[in-house]
Design an enzyme around this catalytic site. Structure first.
Site, mmCIF file in Angstrom:
data_model
loop_
_atom_site.group_PDB
_atom_site.id
_atom_site.type_symbol
_atom_site.label_atom_id
_atom_site.label_comp_id
_atom_site.label_asym_id
_atom_site.label_seq_id
_atom_site.Cartn_x
_atom_site.Cartn_y
_atom_site.Cartn_z
ATOM 1 N N GLU A 79 -1.602 -23.451 -70.139
ATOM 2 C CA GLU A 79 -2.499 -22.008 -69.430
ATOM 3 C C GLU A 79 -1.603 -21.438 -68.540
ATOM 4 O O GLU A 79 -1.456 -20.383 -68.242
ATOM 5 C CB GLU A 79 -3.471 -22.558 -69.029
ATOM 6 N N THR A 82 -4.777 -11.822 -67.036
ATOM 7 C CA THR A 82 -5.154 -12.616 -66.711
ATOM 8 C C THR A 82 -4.504 -12.720 -65.244
ATOM 9 O O THR A 82 -5.385 -12.583 -64.140
ATOM 10 C CB THR A 82 -4.908 -14.314 -66.904
#
Length: 293
Positions: A120, A168
């Site tokens: 991530e 994000t």
């Protein structure tokens, strides 16, 4: 060769910013790995053209490095990138389970959470676990610095994904750095309500606990038509509505038998804003599953 199906996820769920997550029964990525001397990555499926195949720029590359498990890796994307549905986390979780099995590393699913989270960091710059945890473990998850706790929950959901992108990184930039005590108290109360609802598989409590006065209002501004979609879902019977992860997906908690009407209402509201969208009638589901080895 090992093939794993890794589910999409919805993180935050409104009141649980960077803590709560839930696995979705659909959509999902399918990751296939085969032993090799050097790692190669091939990506097909939804949004494949936007995903780097260089291991250094792909979430899966970090997982390979952490497990010391070089492989030929094929990722069939069912979870669109930049969707708010844990697209990168699904690939990382699927790869972690598959490579762990392929090389017989012996890690538990809980031990794979921080390993998959390293992937991530490639996308968001932060090795957070609120998406990889539910993709690995399934159900509803609570992730803190002390680890992850999970519970099976049976809650119907609708996820509506508009044809726009919110990264994000952009969504993190709008998160407020401070909050009032009143807002903090409200958020803690809502988060506690949602957690109790998950433990009881009670969609009414889950929906009531989704409200968040701190992060969600800022992220909602990045999603064209969000307010109308939120109100339409509630009017159609949703028990709660919020931004899924970083967005732009919008997730609604539902009672059994109401998903079709809620999905239609959300799609119509996006259409009124001239935004194409897709709705998934889904539910909280299982974690990554080995399909073939």
């Amino acid at each position: 060769m090992v093939t794993v199906r890794a589910p999409a996820t919805s993180a935050n769920l409104g009141s649980g910013f960077d803590v709560f997550g839930a696995a979705l029964s659909r959509p999902a990525d399918v990751v296939t790995v085969e032993r090799a001397d050097r790692t190669t990555i091939e990506v097909t499926g939804v949004g494949a053209q936007y995903i780097p195949e260089d291991p250094e720029g792909n979430t899966v590359g970090a997982v390979v490095e952490a497990l010391d498990a070089p492989a030929h890796i094929h990722i069939d994307k069912g979870v669109r990138p930049a969707s708010g549905l844990g697209s990168s986390a699904a690939s990382a979780a699927g790869a972690a389970v598959a490579l762990n099995r392929l090389y017989d590393r012996g890690y538990s699913r809980e031990e794979l959470v921080p390993i998959a989270a390293e992937g991530e960091a490639v996308v968001s710059g932060v090795a957070h676990s609120d998406n990889v945890a539910p993709s690995l473990l399934g159900g509803f998850t609570v992730t803190t610095t002390d680890g992850t706790h999970s519970v099976d929950a049976r809650v119907p959901l609708v996820v509506c994904l508009p044809d726009v992108a919110v990264s994000t990184r952009d969504a993190r930039r709008v998160v407020p750095e401070t909050a009032s005590m009143d807002d903090l108290v409200e958020t803690v109360g809502n988060a506690a309500t949602l957690a109790v609802g998950m433990c009881r598989s009670d969609p009414t409590l889950v929906g009531a606990g989704m409200s968040d006065p701190i992060v969600t209002p800022e992220r909602a501004r990045l999603i064209t038509g969000y307010d109308a979609v939120h109100d339409a879902a509630l009017a159609a019977g949703a028990t709660g509505v919020t931004v899924s992860g970083a967005g732009p997906a919008v997730v609604a908690a539902c009672r059994e038998g109401s998903r079709q009407a809620i999905a239609a209402a959300m799609l119509d509201a996006f259409a009124e804003a001239d935004i194409d969208a897709r709705a998934y009638q889904t539910r909280i589901g299982r974690g990554a599953t080995v399909l073939e080895e």
